[in-house]
Write a protein that holds these residues in place. Structure first.
Motif, PDB file in Angstrom:
ATOM      1  N   SER A  50      66.978   3.556  37.729  1.00  0.00           N
ATOM      2  CA  SER A  50      68.245   3.315  37.024  1.00  0.00           C
ATOM      3  C   SER A  50      68.119   2.152  36.050  1.00  0.00           C
ATOM      4  O   SER A  50      68.702   2.186  34.956  1.00  0.00           O
ATOM      5  N   ILE A  53      66.129   3.453  32.997  1.00  0.00           N
ATOM      6  CA  ILE A  53      66.981   4.317  32.174  1.00  0.00           C
ATOM      7  C   ILE A  53      67.967   3.471  31.371  1.00  0.00           C
ATOM      8  O   ILE A  53      68.202   3.726  30.190  1.00  0.00           O
ATOM      9  N   ALA A  54      68.528   2.458  32.004  1.00  0.00           N
ATOM     10  CA  ALA A  54      69.479   1.586  31.309  1.00  0.00           C
ATOM     11  C   ALA A  54      68.802   0.863  30.146  1.00  0.00           C
ATOM     12  O   ALA A  54      69.373   0.746  29.050  1.00  0.00           O
ATOM     13  N   GLU A  57      68.196   3.420  27.366  1.00  0.00           N
ATOM     14  CA  GLU A  57      69.444   3.753  26.683  1.00  0.00           C
ATOM     15  C   GLU A  57      69.874   2.630  25.742  1.00  0.00           C
ATOM     16  O   GLU A  57      70.367   2.885  24.641  1.00  0.00           O
ATOM     17  N   LYS A  59      67.853   0.557  24.226  1.00  0.00           N
ATOM     18  CA  LYS A  59      66.942   0.607  23.084  1.00  0.00           C
ATOM     19  C   LYS A  59      67.330   1.729  22.119  1.00  0.00           C
ATOM     20  O   LYS A  59      67.331   1.542  20.892  1.00  0.00           O
ATOM     21  N   VAL A  60      67.697   2.901  22.675  1.00  0.00           N
ATOM     22  CA  VAL A  60      68.133   4.022  21.841  1.00  0.00           C
ATOM     23  C   VAL A  60      69.387   3.638  21.067  1.00  0.00           C
ATOM     24  O   VAL A  60      69.518   3.926  19.870  1.00  0.00           O
ATOM     25  N   GLN A  61      70.314   2.972  21.720  1.00  0.00           N
ATOM     26  CA  GLN A  61      71.544   2.543  21.063  1.00  0.00           C
ATOM     27  C   GLN A  61      71.244   1.556  19.930  1.00  0.00           C
ATOM     28  O   GLN A  61      71.830   1.648  18.838  1.00  0.00           O
ATOM     29  N   GLN A  64      69.805   3.500  17.045  1.00  0.00           N
ATOM     30  CA  GLN A  64      70.866   4.257  16.362  1.00  0.00           C
ATOM     31  C   GLN A  64      71.703   3.347  15.468  1.00  0.00           C
ATOM     32  O   GLN A  64      72.056   3.723  14.345  1.00  0.00           O
TER      33      GLN A  64
END
Length: 198
Positions: A50, A53-54, A57, A59-61, A64
């Protein structure tokens, strides 16, 4: 002599029996099992799924957000460039128009005179022509006026007719109308007659 040798032998044997046995070093060290290492490290030091994954996420944000900012900046640059092009088209002749206004003023002043003399009209026309020539020079508008005998240049001259002349063929005989270039680009070709040849 024999007694000495036997005594020495007894001493050596006694030394050998009394000496402690050499310590044998354990060359092969025990291998640590991966399970034991995992058990030895505290659970807080090991990231669980978890947490990973956090982090991903987040890093993806972040990526973006960077992409959206770059896209918006690109759109702003494109819009500003389009506005500049539109303004350039709209006001391209502004400099030329400023140079032409005094010419119009001179013509209007000449028409206000009720009974001008021929000399006054000629003088006014000459002054107006000087103003017009200055406006042309300022805006890089130059005339094409080939001399008689000059070779016909199809990029600058337009032959209206061929006439018999005592000069080489395809050379300019007379200029019927001057041509013009603006910033080294042909605006209007010079209208000429050319020689047919001897």
């Amino acid at each position: 002599m024999q007694e000495q040798e036997s005594q020495q032998t007894e001493k050596v044997e006694a030394a050998e029996t009394s000496a402690p046995e050499p310590l044998q070093e354990n060359v092969a060290q025990p291998e640590t099992d991966a399970k034991e290492v995992n058990q030895a490290t505290p659970a807080s030091a090991q990231p669980d799924a978890s947490q990973i994954i956090a982090q991903l996420e987040a890093k993806v944000q972040e990526l973006q957000d960077s992409f959206m900012r770059a896209k918006a900046e690109g759109e702003n640059i494109r819009r500003r460039a389009q506005e500049d092009i539109t303004k350039a088209h709209k006001f391209a002749i502004e400099g030329f128009a400023e140079a032409m206004v005094p010419v119009k003023d001179s013509l209007e002043m000449a028409l206000k005179i009720d009974t001008p003399s021929i000399e006054a009209l000629k003088e006014g026309v000459e002054m107006t022509l000087k103003q017009l020539s200055a406006a042309f020079d300022k805006n890089r508008l130059t005339d094409i006026n080939p001399a008689p005998g000059e070779k016909l240049d199809p990029m600058k001259h337009q032959a209206i007719s061929m006439v018999p002349a005592e000069q080489d063929a395809n050379t300019v005989v007379t200029v019927l109308q001057k041509g013009y270039t603006i910033a080294d680009r042909l605006l209007r070709p010079a209208l000429v007659t050319v020689a047919q040849g001897k």
